[in-house]
Design an enzyme around this catalytic site. Structure first.
Site, mmCIF file in Angstrom:
data_model
loop_
_atom_site.group_PDB
_atom_site.id
_atom_site.type_symbol
_atom_site.label_atom_id
_atom_site.label_comp_id
_atom_site.label_asym_id
_atom_site.label_seq_id
_atom_site.Cartn_x
_atom_site.Cartn_y
_atom_site.Cartn_z
ATOM 1 C CD GLU A 289 -13.032 -14.432 -3.488
ATOM 2 O OE1 GLU A 289 -12.603 -14.012 -5.408
ATOM 3 O OE2 GLU A 289 -12.135 -13.945 -3.300
ATOM 4 C CG HIS B 175 -8.903 -12.922 -4.731
ATOM 5 N ND1 HIS B 175 -9.280 -14.010 -3.543
ATOM 6 C CD2 HIS B 175 -7.272 -12.969 -3.437
ATOM 7 C CE1 HIS B 175 -8.523 -14.473 -2.093
ATOM 8 N NE2 HIS B 175 -7.104 -13.990 -2.753
ATOM 9 C CB CYS C 259 -6.577 -17.060 -3.353
ATOM 10 S SG CYS C 259 -5.201 -16.859 -3.152
HETATM 11 N N1 GLN Z 1 -1.610 -17.787 0.346
HETATM 12 C C1 GLN Z 1 -3.249 -18.846 1.118
HETATM 13 C C2 GLN Z 1 -2.679 -20.128 1.028
HETATM 14 O O1 GLN Z 1 -1.612 -20.674 0.773
HETATM 15 C C3 GLN Z 1 -4.213 -18.619 0.408
HETATM 16 C C4 GLN Z 1 -4.641 -17.086 0.265
HETATM 17 C C5 GLN Z 1 -5.753 -16.517 -0.539
HETATM 18 O O2 GLN Z 1 -6.998 -17.080 -0.425
HETATM 19 N N2 GLN Z 1 -5.858 -14.939 -0.596
HETATM 20 O O3 GLN Z 1 -3.846 -20.651 1.467
#
Ligand code: GLN
Length: 197
Positions: A177, A175, A84
């Site tokens: 994790e 995610h 992410c």
């Molecule tokens: N939207 C977040 C970003 O741009 C990432 C979201 C997340 O890691 N769950 O950094």
């Protein structure tokens, strides 16, 4: 195995627990270290780049001198799992001036691209190399909108890549994790070994 979790911000504890679970399933002794300062990454065999807020993570890893060490780690061919916000930070272009992307993953991304009604969602995602779909948790997830020629797309949702591999770097928009399923960690860190029953 020395596993480093980049711990300047984000879901660090979940990543530390997940790599411990994955290593245990392979009977691999693991030392997990949370990284907030420079000088630690060079001793790590593998790195985890958590989710969180990519603008904050980017600012802090550059300020602390960790960014260059992550680049050296990848240049040495050592594995990274980025999830992410971690994916956004590793990309070549996050299309946001506040993210000084590391360029260790040859993709460009749209932050928060999965739309308001889908800000958070879960989906069973088929992933290349996994026999059964992966239960994927997406939280304000980035979409990958351009993939370099050396990048393997391992999974997509709505035609948009959500899991990619670029040499030693495996990255997911979701995610892994946050679930008990270690198969994405296996792809990143234990590609050739069997899970022990
Ligand atoms: N939207 C977040 C970003 O741009 C990432 C979201 C997340 O890691 N769950 O950094």
């Amino acid at each position: 195995m020395n596993a480093g979790v980049i711990a300047v911000q984000g879901d660090v504890a979940e990543h530390a627990a997940a790599i411990r679970r994955a290593a245990a399933a392979h009977d691999e002794p693991v030392e997990v270290v949370e990284i907030r300062d420079s000088g630690v990454v060079p001793d790590c065999d593998v790195l985890l780049m958590p989710g969180g807020e990519s603008t904050t993570i980017s600012r802090l890893i550059h300020r602390e001198g960790i960014a260059a060490e992550i680049r050296d780690h990848v240049a040495a061919g050592k594995p990274v799992l980025a999830t992410c916000a971690g994916l956004i930070v590793c990309s070549r272009d996050a299309k946001d001036d506040r993210v000084d992307a590391l360029g260790v993953l040859d993709v460009s991304v749209d932050r928060n691209a999965f739309g308001r009604q889908k800000d958070s969602f879960e989906a069973k995602v088929p992933v290349e190399g996994l026999e059964e779909p992966f239960h994927a948790v997406f939280i304000r997830a980035p979409a990958i909108d351009d993939v370099g020629s050396g990048v393997e797309v391992l999974a997509s949702v709505d035609g948009r890549p959500v899991t990619v591999r670029d040499g030693p770097v495996v990255a997911t928009s979701f995610h892994p994790e946050l679930t008990d399923d270690s198969r994405i960690h296996d792809l990143a860190f234990f590609p050739d070994t069997e899970v022990l029953a």
